[in-house]
Design a protein around this motif. Structure first.
Motif, PDB file in Angstrom:
ATOM      1  N   MET A   1      -5.062  -9.079  14.686  1.00 42.50           N
ATOM      2  CA  MET A   1      -3.808  -8.347  14.646  1.00 42.50           C
ATOM      3  C   MET A   1      -2.700  -9.185  14.007  1.00 42.50           C
ATOM      4  SD  MET A   1      -3.642  -5.275  15.791  1.00 42.50           S
ATOM      5  CE  MET A   1      -3.376  -4.235  17.142  1.00 42.50           C
ATOM      6  N   LYS A   2      -2.619 -10.440  14.418  1.00 38.86           N
ATOM      7  CA  LYS A   2      -1.563 -11.308  13.887  1.00 38.86           C
ATOM      8  C   LYS A   2      -1.703 -11.467  12.373  1.00 38.86           C
ATOM      9  CE  LYS A   2      -1.834 -13.879  18.062  1.00 38.86           C
ATOM     10  NZ  LYS A   2      -2.424 -15.075  18.613  1.00 38.86           N
ATOM     11  N   LEU A   3      -2.943 -11.649  11.932  1.00 36.56           N
ATOM     12  CA  LEU A   3      -3.174 -11.806  10.492  1.00 36.56           C
ATOM     13  C   LEU A   3      -2.747 -10.555   9.733  1.00 36.56           C
ATOM     14  CD1 LEU A   3      -4.219 -13.415   8.093  1.00 36.56           C
ATOM     15  CD2 LEU A   3      -6.508 -12.510   8.581  1.00 36.56           C
ATOM     16  N   TRP A  73       5.212 -13.823  27.718  1.00 38.47           N
ATOM     17  CA  TRP A  73       6.241 -14.639  27.062  1.00 38.47           C
ATOM     18  C   TRP A  73       6.072 -16.133  27.289  1.00 38.47           C
ATOM     19  CZ3 TRP A  73       9.091 -17.626  30.280  1.00 38.47           C
ATOM     20  CH2 TRP A  73       9.095 -17.275  31.629  1.00 38.47           C
ATOM     21  N   GLN A  74       5.300 -16.528  28.312  1.00 33.98           N
ATOM     22  CA  GLN A  74       5.129 -17.952  28.605  1.00 33.98           C
ATOM     23  C   GLN A  74       4.209 -18.657  27.610  1.00 33.98           C
ATOM     24  OE1 GLN A  74       4.054 -15.420  30.399  1.00 33.98           O
ATOM     25  NE2 GLN A  74       1.961 -15.751  31.032  1.00 33.98           N
ATOM     26  N   ARG A  75       3.486 -17.918  26.810  1.00 38.22           N
ATOM     27  CA  ARG A  75       2.611 -18.533  25.802  1.00 38.22           C
ATOM     28  C   ARG A  75       3.460 -19.223  24.737  1.00 38.22           C
ATOM     29  NH1 ARG A  75      -2.603 -14.771  24.657  1.00 38.22           N
ATOM     30  NH2 ARG A  75      -3.373 -14.789  26.785  1.00 38.22           N
ATOM     31  N   THR A  76       2.913 -20.278  24.171  1.00 39.14           N
ATOM     32  CA  THR A  76       3.681 -21.078  23.212  1.00 39.14           C
ATOM     33  C   THR A  76       4.041 -20.310  21.938  1.00 39.14           C
ATOM     34  OG1 THR A  76       1.636 -21.974  22.295  1.00 39.14           O
ATOM     35  CG2 THR A  76       2.735 -23.278  23.999  1.00 39.14           C
ATOM     36  N   ASN A  77       3.214 -19.367  21.532  1.00 37.38           N
ATOM     37  CA  ASN A  77       3.494 -18.650  20.287  1.00 37.38           C
ATOM     38  C   ASN A  77       4.291 -17.363  20.501  1.00 37.38           C
ATOM     39  OD1 ASN A  77       1.529 -17.004  21.381  1.00 37.38           O
ATOM     40  ND2 ASN A  77       0.241 -16.976  19.547  1.00 37.38           N
ATOM     41  N   VAL A  79       7.380 -16.720  21.245  1.00 40.12           N
ATOM     42  CA  VAL A  79       8.705 -16.646  20.604  1.00 40.12           C
ATOM     43  C   VAL A  79       8.571 -16.303  19.118  1.00 40.12           C
ATOM     44  CG1 VAL A  79       8.959 -19.125  20.091  1.00 40.12           C
ATOM     45  CG2 VAL A  79      10.977 -17.708  20.453  1.00 40.12           C
ATOM     46  N   TYR A  80       7.543 -16.842  18.470  1.00 44.59           N
ATOM     47  CA  TYR A  80       7.322 -16.532  17.051  1.00 44.59           C
ATOM     48  C   TYR A  80       6.881 -15.082  16.861  1.00 44.59           C
ATOM     49  CZ  TYR A  80       7.455 -21.596  16.380  1.00 44.59           C
ATOM     50  OH  TYR A  80       7.832 -22.903  16.360  1.00 44.59           O
ATOM     51  N   LEU A  81       6.030 -14.606  17.762  1.00 47.44           N
ATOM     52  CA  LEU A  81       5.567 -13.224  17.684  1.00 47.44           C
ATOM     53  C   LEU A  81       6.710 -12.240  17.941  1.00 47.44           C
ATOM     54  CD1 LEU A  81       2.164 -13.600  19.541  1.00 47.44           C
ATOM     55  CD2 LEU A  81       2.487 -13.111  17.110  1.00 47.44           C
ATOM     56  N   ILE A  82       7.524 -12.546  18.927  1.00 49.91           N
ATOM     57  CA  ILE A  82       8.674 -11.690  19.237  1.00 49.91           C
ATOM     58  C   ILE A  82       9.665 -11.700  18.085  1.00 49.91           C
ATOM     59  CG2 ILE A  82      10.687 -11.445  20.754  1.00 49.91           C
ATOM     60  CD1 ILE A  82       8.809 -12.518  23.052  1.00 49.91           C
ATOM     61  N   THR A  83       9.983 -12.872  17.594  1.00 55.14           N
ATOM     62  CA  THR A  83      10.939 -12.996  16.488  1.00 55.14           C
ATOM     63  C   THR A  83      10.437 -12.286  15.241  1.00 55.14           C
ATOM     64  OG1 THR A  83      11.733 -15.111  17.352  1.00 55.14           O
ATOM     65  CG2 THR A  83      12.192 -14.638  15.030  1.00 55.14           C
ATOM     66  N   GLY A  84       9.208 -12.538  14.860  1.00 57.00           N
ATOM     67  CA  GLY A  84       8.651 -11.914  13.663  1.00 57.00           C
ATOM     68  C   GLY A  84       8.587 -10.405  13.788  1.00 57.00           C
ATOM     69  N   SER A  85       8.164  -9.936  14.950  1.00 58.95           N
ATOM     70  CA  SER A  85       8.074  -8.489  15.172  1.00 58.95           C
ATOM     71  C   SER A  85       9.453  -7.839  15.114  1.00 58.95           C
ATOM     72  CB  SER A  85       7.414  -8.207  16.523  1.00 58.95           C
ATOM     73  OG  SER A  85       6.075  -8.649  16.510  1.00 58.95           O
ATOM     74  N   LEU A  86      10.421  -8.431  15.767  1.00 56.81           N
ATOM     75  CA  LEU A  86      11.772  -7.867  15.748  1.00 56.81           C
ATOM     76  C   LEU A  86      12.378  -7.899  14.351  1.00 56.81           C
ATOM     77  CD1 LEU A  86      13.271  -9.203  19.100  1.00 56.81           C
ATOM     78  CD2 LEU A  86      12.693  -6.829  18.534  1.00 56.81           C
ATOM     79  N   LEU A  87      12.132  -8.963  13.620  1.00 56.08           N
ATOM     80  CA  LEU A  87      12.646  -9.033  12.251  1.00 56.08           C
ATOM     81  C   LEU A  87      12.103  -7.890  11.405  1.00 56.08           C
ATOM     82  CD1 LEU A  87      12.522 -12.862  11.589  1.00 56.08           C
ATOM     83  CD2 LEU A  87      14.531 -11.402  11.280  1.00 56.08           C
ATOM     84  N   TYR A  88      10.803  -7.621  11.539  1.00 59.29           N
ATOM     85  CA  TYR A  88      10.231  -6.527  10.752  1.00 59.29           C
ATOM     86  C   TYR A  88      10.740  -5.179  11.244  1.00 59.29           C
ATOM     87  CZ  TYR A  88       7.120  -3.645   8.047  1.00 59.29           C
ATOM     88  OH  TYR A  88       6.650  -2.706   7.162  1.00 59.29           O
ATOM     89  N   LEU A  89      10.715  -4.980  12.550  1.00 61.66           N
ATOM     90  CA  LEU A  89      11.098  -3.680  13.098  1.00 61.66           C
ATOM     91  C   LEU A  89      12.567  -3.358  12.870  1.00 61.66           C
ATOM     92  CD1 LEU A  89       9.042  -3.873  16.403  1.00 61.66           C
ATOM     93  CD2 LEU A  89       8.579  -2.392  14.427  1.00 61.66           C
ATOM     94  N   ILE A  90      13.434  -4.352  13.033  1.00 58.87           N
ATOM     95  CA  ILE A  90      14.875  -4.113  12.859  1.00 58.87           C
ATOM     96  C   ILE A  90      15.288  -4.290  11.402  1.00 58.87           C
ATOM     97  CG2 ILE A  90      17.190  -4.930  13.466  1.00 58.87           C
ATOM     98  CD1 ILE A  90      15.955  -5.718  16.237  1.00 58.87           C
ATOM     99  N   THR A 147       3.365 -16.215  10.858  1.00 59.49           N
ATOM    100  CA  THR A 147       2.451 -17.268  10.417  1.00 59.49           C
ATOM    101  C   THR A 147       2.533 -18.459  11.361  1.00 59.49           C
ATOM    102  OG1 THR A 147       2.622 -16.590   8.096  1.00 59.49           O
ATOM    103  CG2 THR A 147       1.877 -18.840   8.521  1.00 59.49           C
ATOM    104  N   LEU A 148       3.742 -18.817  11.780  1.00 61.86           N
ATOM    105  CA  LEU A 148       3.905 -19.891  12.747  1.00 61.86           C
ATOM    106  C   LEU A 148       3.229 -19.551  14.073  1.00 61.86           C
ATOM    107  CD1 LEU A 148       7.608 -20.916  12.047  1.00 61.86           C
ATOM    108  CD2 LEU A 148       5.531 -22.207  11.461  1.00 61.86           C
ATOM    109  N   ALA A 149       3.222 -18.274  14.440  1.00 60.17           N
ATOM    110  CA  ALA A 149       2.549 -17.855  15.672  1.00 60.17           C
ATOM    111  C   ALA A 149       1.047 -18.097  15.578  1.00 60.17           C
ATOM    112  CB  ALA A 149       2.838 -16.384  15.954  1.00 60.17           C
ATOM    113  N   ILE A 150       0.488 -17.873  14.404  1.00 58.52           N
ATOM    114  CA  ILE A 150      -0.944 -18.104  14.219  1.00 58.52           C
ATOM    115  C   ILE A 150      -1.263 -19.598  14.315  1.00 58.52           C
ATOM    116  CG2 ILE A 150      -2.840 -17.999  12.535  1.00 58.52           C
ATOM    117  CD1 ILE A 150      -1.659 -15.331  11.575  1.00 58.52           C
ATOM    118  N   ARG A 151      -0.384 -20.405  13.779  1.00 53.66           N
ATOM    119  CA  ARG A 151      -0.601 -21.867  13.764  1.00 53.66           C
ATOM    120  C   ARG A 151      -0.447 -22.495  15.136  1.00 53.66           C
ATOM    121  NH1 ARG A 151      -0.591 -25.444   9.302  1.00 53.66           N
ATOM    122  NH2 ARG A 151       0.205 -26.792  10.920  1.00 53.66           N
ATOM    123  N   SER A 152       0.358 -21.904  16.016  1.00 55.72           N
ATOM    124  CA  SER A 152       0.595 -22.565  17.315  1.00 55.72           C
ATOM    125  C   SER A 152      -0.350 -22.091  18.388  1.00 55.72           C
ATOM    126  CB  SER A 152       2.029 -22.348  17.760  1.00 55.72           C
ATOM    127  OG  SER A 152       2.328 -20.992  17.920  1.00 55.72           O
TER     128      SER A 152
END
Length: 152
Positions: A1-3, A73-77, A79-90, A147-152
């Motif tokens: 999904m992330k990819l 939300w406690q997972r390390t990635n 914040v990147y998933l939330i940020t990336g998703s919101l950037l695309y959606l908004i 992409t950062l979410a995939i790396r972390s």
């Protein structure tokens, strides 16, 4: 999904970048009647299964990633998933729906060779391109964040 989210955001960033970098500039160099007619044609042909699958499908994936990340939300990635998703959606989907589409709808009602058409065209070029810059930047930044979410 992330990819798939990364690829979708990247593809959309490329489409929007192309419009910001040269397509709108090329249309602005045409006579207003030609530019209007060309953009009206683009606005019709863009609504096709391939484009809409990538555009809306990426939004659907981002909604899924956003919800699943908020639940974990406690997972390390997260914040990147939330940020990336919101950037695309908004920044991409919402800007398209609330700014670019209404401009396209107004342009669709204009006869290219009318005085109103020529007047609208100047405003349209500036406003549509401004909002397209926002979409391009948001989709590119979303792709980077995911992409950062995939790396972390």
């Amino acid at each position: 999904m992330k990819l798939f989210a990364v690829l979708g955001c990247g593809l959309m960033a490329g489409v929007f970048f192309a419009f910001s970098a040269f397509v709108m500039n090329a249309l602005a160099r045409l006579q207003p009647t030609q530019g209007i007619a060309a953009m009206q044609s683009i606005n019709i042909t863009v609504i096709n299964p391939l484009f809409m699958t990538v555009f809306l499908g990426t939004g659907g994936i981002c909604i899924f990633l956003l919800i699943s990340s908020l639940l974990r939300w406690q997972r390390t990635n997260a914040v990147y998933l939330i940020t990336g998703s919101l950037l695309y959606l908004i920044g991409t989907l919402s800007v398209t729906i609330f700014f670019n589409v209404p401009l396209n709808e107004a342009l669709a009602l204009i006869k290219p060779d009318s005085a109103d058409g020529v007047q609208l065209w100047t405003t349209y070029l500036n406003n549509w391109t401004f909002w397209n810059h926002i979409r391009a930047a948001a989709a590119l930044t979303a792709s980077a964040s995911l992409t950062l979410a995939i790396r972390s």
